[in-house]
Design an enzyme around this catalytic site. Sequence first.
Site, mmCIF file in Angstrom:
data_model
loop_
_atom_site.group_PDB
_atom_site.id
_atom_site.type_symbol
_atom_site.label_atom_id
_atom_site.label_comp_id
_atom_site.label_asym_id
_atom_site.label_seq_id
_atom_site.Cartn_x
_atom_site.Cartn_y
_atom_site.Cartn_z
ATOM 1 N N CYS A 254 -54.042 29.184 71.156
ATOM 2 C CA CYS A 254 -53.677 30.529 72.393
ATOM 3 C C CYS A 254 -52.562 31.163 71.232
ATOM 4 O O CYS A 254 -52.909 32.300 70.568
ATOM 5 C CB CYS A 254 -54.003 30.212 73.547
ATOM 6 S SG CYS A 254 -54.617 29.236 74.220
HETATM 7 N N1 SAJ Z 1 -43.593 25.604 72.793
HETATM 8 C C1 SAJ Z 1 -42.749 25.669 71.980
HETATM 9 N N2 SAJ Z 1 -41.616 26.000 72.906
HETATM 10 C C2 SAJ Z 1 -42.104 26.322 74.432
HETATM 11 C C3 SAJ Z 1 -42.866 26.783 74.316
HETATM 12 C C4 SAJ Z 1 -43.712 25.940 73.718
HETATM 13 O O1 SAJ Z 1 -42.258 25.433 70.910
HETATM 14 O O2 SAJ Z 1 -41.037 26.916 74.830
HETATM 15 C C5 SAJ Z 1 -44.826 24.689 71.867
HETATM 16 C C6 SAJ Z 1 -45.956 24.263 72.206
HETATM 17 O O3 SAJ Z 1 -44.711 22.507 71.400
HETATM 18 C C7 SAJ Z 1 -47.311 24.300 71.476
HETATM 19 C C8 SAJ Z 1 -46.996 26.035 71.525
HETATM 20 O O4 SAJ Z 1 -46.187 25.954 71.425
HETATM 21 O O5 SAJ Z 1 -47.429 23.966 70.441
HETATM 22 C C9 SAJ Z 1 -48.300 26.050 72.489
HETATM 23 O O6 SAJ Z 1 -47.924 25.571 73.679
HETATM 24 P P1 SAJ Z 1 -48.108 26.066 74.921
HETATM 25 O O7 SAJ Z 1 -47.311 25.595 76.209
HETATM 26 O O8 SAJ Z 1 -48.195 27.757 75.098
HETATM 27 O O9 SAJ Z 1 -49.385 25.740 74.811
HETATM 28 P P2 SAJ Z 1 -50.708 26.981 75.126
HETATM 29 O O10 SAJ Z 1 -51.476 26.724 73.708
HETATM 30 O O11 SAJ Z 1 -51.870 25.836 75.692
HETATM 31 O O12 SAJ Z 1 -51.082 27.709 76.337
HETATM 32 C C10 SAJ Z 1 -51.035 27.898 77.231
HETATM 33 C C11 SAJ Z 1 -51.174 29.725 77.605
HETATM 34 N N3 SAJ Z 1 -53.058 29.206 78.400
HETATM 35 C C12 SAJ Z 1 -54.436 30.763 78.197
HETATM 36 O O13 SAJ Z 1 -53.802 31.125 76.985
HETATM 37 C C13 SAJ Z 1 -55.079 30.724 79.114
HETATM 38 C C14 SAJ Z 1 -50.705 30.123 77.421
HETATM 39 O O14 SAJ Z 1 -50.856 31.645 77.364
HETATM 40 C C15 SAJ Z 1 -49.762 29.332 78.572
HETATM 41 O O15 SAJ Z 1 -48.283 30.109 78.897
HETATM 42 C C16 SAJ Z 1 -49.038 28.330 78.438
HETATM 43 O O16 SAJ Z 1 -50.734 27.203 78.542
HETATM 44 C C17 SAJ Z 1 -48.643 27.135 79.787
HETATM 45 O O17 SAJ Z 1 -47.268 28.586 79.600
HETATM 46 O O18 SAJ Z 1 -48.374 26.551 79.422
#
Ligand code: SAJ
Length: 419
Positions: A254
């Site tokens: 995403c």
């Molecule tokens: N990450 C960072 N720093 C942060 C947050 C995340 O480096 O502060 C990295 C994570 O390690 C990962 C990537 O970004 O590699 C994505 O992390 P994520 O927590 O955003 O996980 P996703 O990709 O599963 O994002 C989902 C998304 N949900 C949908 O698209 C429906 C996103 O919109 C959500 O915000 C996210 O989950 C969430 O909040 O957990």
Amino acid sequence: MNSPTPFKTVGVIGLGYVGWPLCLLAAKKGYRVEGVDIDEQKLQKLREEIKKNRRIHAGKDFARLRDAGGVVFCVPTPVTSKQLPDLEPVKAAATSFAPFLKKGQLVILESTVNPGVTEEILLPILQQGSGLIAGKDFFVAHCPERINPGDTKWNVGNIPRVVGGLNKLSLEKAAAFYRSLIGDKVKPMKSLREAEAVKIVENAFRDINIAFANELAMSFARMGIDVVNVIEGAATKPFSFLAHYPGCGVGGHCIPVDPYYLIDYAKENGFDHDFLSLARKINRSMPKFTVDLVVQGLNEAGLSTRDAKVAVLGLAYKAGIDDDRESPSYEIIKMLKEEYAANVYSFDPFLKQKSIAKNLEDAMAGAHAVVLATPHREFAALSPAYCKKAGTQVLVDGRNFFQKEAFEKAGIIYKGIGR
Ligand code: SAJ
């Protein structure tokens, strides 16, 4: 209280992490569910669960969708190696379904797409393949999926949704369908494009905020300021601040993907998203920033990277799941091997079949340096004593997961991301 089901049977195309939970929820709400997927393996994996649920039938036959009142597309929308949107799965699914599209049916696209895709890509294929006219003979809506893999609190049954329709009747029908699933947590948008734009904006918002944290980390690292402490300090402000944290990269299907949908489509419309592109550039630079920390750490320990054993812990893109799509771990491993001739042993308890080491002990034995790439709680056991015993001299904490002081006290060179 949920609204009544506007039709008896719902079809779901694509039975992955989005489509399958939707099938289960629809069945729970009283729908008969016709699931379709082209992937035999996926169908095999679901066979047992399907058997247990009288309301759900699943298979490869698109013809079975002809009697569904609504058909929901939950197929992947990845990006190509050139970071351009790959809409082939959407096109293929629409082409397969179109011959069976019936008058009066509601078609909903849940896959994440840039504004314009439902009207410009999905509609023409459905109309050509069916001879029907969208908006008149059948109805079309977009309701972006919001599944958050591994999230134990938010799921398809309680996440609020936005929905946009091709016309008023399409919107009404789609809103009624989602209200029958999640009650009143449905926000109607004024158009298909608005609904498509919402999801891209949500995820681009996260990507730019992560890029902000990553840029601060690279800057503060040079000033001896602990960026995590600073972000946690800023987060004590009870309004107008949303904490994001630096890391060794941004993975998943995403966050690192969706901004390119908007960047690409806007370019076609004559606008350059310089800011979104720069955020993507910063986030894509983090694996190299992490590898540079490994090289610095080994040099400080008087070791060369050539033939040094480096344990890379974690292949999944985030903790607690086995999804490694766009995971920064693989870029870190590739750089260590190809640019520095290091001897890399990876291990991920959720992805043992893709790990080089057979377990954590095997990865750590004799490792001169360790990179924590995914903060799986299984790695919390990695104590300074454990590292000392393994002969580890450098710990690069790609997710600022460990207690820096404890490792430094044990004489281990600790390199965090911005701390
Ligand atoms: N990450 C960072 N720093 C942060 C947050 C995340 O480096 O502060 C990295 C994570 O390690 C990962 C990537 O970004 O590699 C994505 O992390 P994520 O927590 O955003 O996980 P996703 O990709 O599963 O994002 C989902 C998304 N949900 C949908 O698209 C429906 C996103 O919109 C959500 O915000 C996210 O989950 C969430 O909040 O957990």
